[in-house]
Design a protein around this motif. Sequence first.
Motif, short mmCIF file in Angstrom:
data_model
loop_
_atom_site.label_atom_id
_atom_site.label_comp_id
_atom_site.label_asym_id
_atom_site.label_seq_id
_atom_site.Cartn_x
_atom_site.Cartn_y
_atom_site.Cartn_z
N THR A 1 0.84 -1.20 0.00
CA THR A 1 0.00 0.00 0.00
C THR A 1 0.87 1.24 0.00
O THR A 1 2.05 1.20 0.35
N GLU A 2 0.25 2.35 -0.35
CA GLU A 2 0.98 3.62 -0.35
C GLU A 2 1.37 4.02 1.06
O GLU A 2 2.49 4.51 1.30
N ALA A 3 0.46 3.82 2.04
CA ALA A 3 0.74 4.23 3.41
C ALA A 3 1.93 3.49 4.01
O ALA A 3 2.64 4.03 4.86
N LYS A 4 2.15 2.27 3.57
CA LYS A 4 3.28 1.49 4.06
C LYS A 4 4.59 1.91 3.38
O LYS A 4 5.65 1.35 3.67
N GLY A 5 4.52 2.86 2.48
CA GLY A 5 5.73 3.41 1.87
C GLY A 5 6.29 2.59 0.72
O GLY A 5 7.47 2.74 0.37
N HIS B 1 16.27 -5.69 6.16
CA HIS B 1 14.81 -5.62 6.14
C HIS B 1 14.45 -4.15 5.99
O HIS B 1 15.02 -3.29 6.65
N LEU B 2 13.49 -3.85 5.11
CA LEU B 2 13.11 -2.47 4.82
C LEU B 2 11.73 -2.17 5.38
O LEU B 2 10.78 -2.91 5.15
N CYS B 3 11.63 -1.08 6.12
CA CYS B 3 10.35 -0.65 6.70
C CYS B 3 10.17 0.83 6.37
O CYS B 3 10.49 1.70 7.18
N PRO B 4 9.65 1.14 5.17
CA PRO B 4 9.61 2.53 4.68
C PRO B 4 8.30 3.26 4.94
O PRO B 4 7.92 4.13 4.17
N SER B 5 7.59 2.93 6.00
CA SER B 5 6.25 3.49 6.24
C SER B 5 6.25 5.01 6.20
O SER B 5 7.20 5.67 6.62
N ILE B 6 5.14 5.56 5.71
CA ILE B 6 4.94 7.02 5.73
C ILE B 6 3.67 7.36 6.52
O ILE B 6 3.19 8.49 6.45
N SER B 7 3.13 6.40 7.27
CA SER B 7 1.89 6.61 8.01
C SER B 7 2.16 6.90 9.48
O SER B 7 2.87 6.14 10.15
N ALA C 1 14.64 1.81 8.46
CA ALA C 1 13.29 2.35 8.62
C ALA C 1 13.26 3.84 8.37
O ALA C 1 14.28 4.53 8.42
N THR C 2 12.08 4.34 8.13
CA THR C 2 11.85 5.78 8.05
C THR C 2 11.62 6.32 9.47
O THR C 2 11.21 5.58 10.36
N PRO C 3 11.85 7.62 9.70
CA PRO C 3 11.69 8.19 11.04
C PRO C 3 10.23 8.56 11.31
O PRO C 3 9.90 9.70 11.62
N ILE C 4 9.36 7.56 11.20
CA ILE C 4 7.92 7.79 11.25
C ILE C 4 7.31 7.07 12.45
O ILE C 4 7.67 5.93 12.76
N ALA C 5 6.37 7.71 13.11
CA ALA C 5 5.52 7.11 14.13
C ALA C 5 6.36 6.35 15.16
O ALA C 5 7.32 6.88 15.71
N GLY C 6 6.03 5.06 15.41
CA GLY C 6 6.74 4.29 16.43
C GLY C 6 7.95 3.55 15.93
O GLY C 6 8.60 2.83 16.71
N LEU C 7 8.32 3.71 14.65
CA LEU C 7 9.44 2.93 14.10
C LEU C 7 10.77 3.19 14.81
O LEU C 7 11.50 2.24 15.11
N PRO C 8 11.13 4.46 15.12
CA PRO C 8 12.41 4.69 15.79
C PRO C 8 12.48 4.11 17.20
O PRO C 8 13.57 4.04 17.77
N GLU C 9 11.34 3.73 17.77
CA GLU C 9 11.39 3.05 19.07
C GLU C 9 11.85 1.61 18.94
O GLU C 9 12.43 1.04 19.87
N LEU C 10 11.59 0.99 17.79
CA LEU C 10 11.98 -0.40 17.56
C LEU C 10 13.32 -0.51 16.87
O LEU C 10 14.03 -1.51 17.02
N VAL C 11 13.68 0.49 16.07
CA VAL C 11 14.94 0.48 15.34
C VAL C 11 15.79 1.63 15.88
O VAL C 11 15.50 2.80 15.63
N ARG C 12 16.84 1.31 16.59
CA ARG C 12 17.71 2.34 17.19
C ARG C 12 18.86 2.62 16.22
O ARG C 12 19.65 1.73 15.92
N HIS C 13 18.89 3.84 15.75
CA HIS C 13 19.81 4.21 14.68
C HIS C 13 21.26 3.92 15.05
O HIS C 13 21.75 4.34 16.10
N ALA D 1 16.41 6.36 8.49
CA ALA D 1 16.67 7.41 7.51
C ALA D 1 16.47 8.78 8.12
O ALA D 1 15.67 8.96 9.05
N ALA D 2 17.17 9.76 7.58
CA ALA D 2 17.09 11.12 8.13
C ALA D 2 15.73 11.76 7.90
O ALA D 2 15.33 12.66 8.63
N ALA D 3 15.02 11.29 6.88
CA ALA D 3 13.70 11.84 6.56
C ALA D 3 12.91 10.78 5.81
O ALA D 3 13.50 9.84 5.25
N PRO D 4 11.59 10.89 5.76
CA PRO D 4 10.78 9.92 5.02
C PRO D 4 10.76 10.25 3.52
O PRO D 4 9.71 10.52 2.93
#
Length: 413
Positions: free
Chosen positions: A224-228, A296-302, A323-335, A342-345
Amino acid sequence: MAEARGIRDIAAAEDLRVLCLVPSIPLGGMERASIRLMEALARRGAETAFITEARWGGAVRARIEAGGGRQISAPFVTDFSRPKSGTQLAWSLRSHACSARDLRRAITAFQPRALLATSLGSAYFARREASRADRLSVFRLPNAPEPSRLPLKGAADRAIWRAVGAAYDRLVCNSDHTARRLATLLDDDRKIVVIRNIAPDPAPPLTPADADAPRRLVYVGRITEAKGVGLLLEAAIPLLREHADVALELAGPEEWRDGFGAAIRAEAAQSGLGSRIRFLGEIDDVQERLRGAAAHLCPSISQGDSAPNAILDAKRAGAPTIATPIAGLPELVRHERDGLVAAAPTAEALRAEMARLLSDEALRARLAAAAAASIAAHEEETIAARWIALMRGAPAHREAAQAFAPEAAHAGG
């Protein structure tokens, strides 16, 4: 001896009877997470049962049956979309009436100590039963709330969320991001608790790795688009042209009657890289697909993406996530600790981190090892103990809920 008995008291759940509403049609990550939680409680002695959707919820019912779960099926349509035909309206009204009857019957027969709703629709539908003072009621949010920006629809969304917030004793979020958004929406955080998702069990390898296979970048989730996914393809195509030994794999279902999947496939075909951009459809062997992947790629934009279970699958498989720096993703993926954020979505920022990982095997190996180690915070024993403690608590009608505190939430995994 006293210490061992205390641990046993926390780990056991023989005094719990939990009725879980899972009226979802697709078997997605959030449905799997709810079923996994109920199975963990059952393994610790809890009596558990599910209410599932009778007409379209075959995949959910099959998954519950595979785990030996008890379930009651009802025509449980609980979404808030406007019916598009008279037939759909009639079915929706009938379904709500039948669901109300069957919910009351299930509660009377099962006599739960706790009622657990797992979607906004089911939580709103069951709010009257949830507001009763003789049992604990819990709403486990699948994702962060995203009220509509349209004035009338937004007002209706907020009214629904506030009705649910008032009815339930505990509102459980799986990320700090979700908890903050919910607290802002309700203007109240006293019922909010953060409990992370339980990690999936490790799956045994199904096939030996092929030494001559291309390095794989793997996406797992809905197309889907929302999942990036569009963002991902924009980032990956130039990268694949630069690296002839790299392939992109996309595993997951496409939205029904949604042209996005077809458009993405067409874009991949037009790139001339069709043989190295593979659409695998929905798969069962997620960890096997992720095991040995370059990333593993997690490019969400939602902003609603709270805590994707695919990241936990990747950790379990020892694959670092980008991962993208969106929503709860940075809590699971520590840069730069167990993955890259990523620096931006944007496609440019995502491509930069993908290129970095592909060009630095030492970095990739270090992040992969750290990702595998980080799963410890999500192990079943830790998360199940927090749920058992929560469900043994008195309803909020008789006991004030503890306010959400992000710093304390991290300590619990």
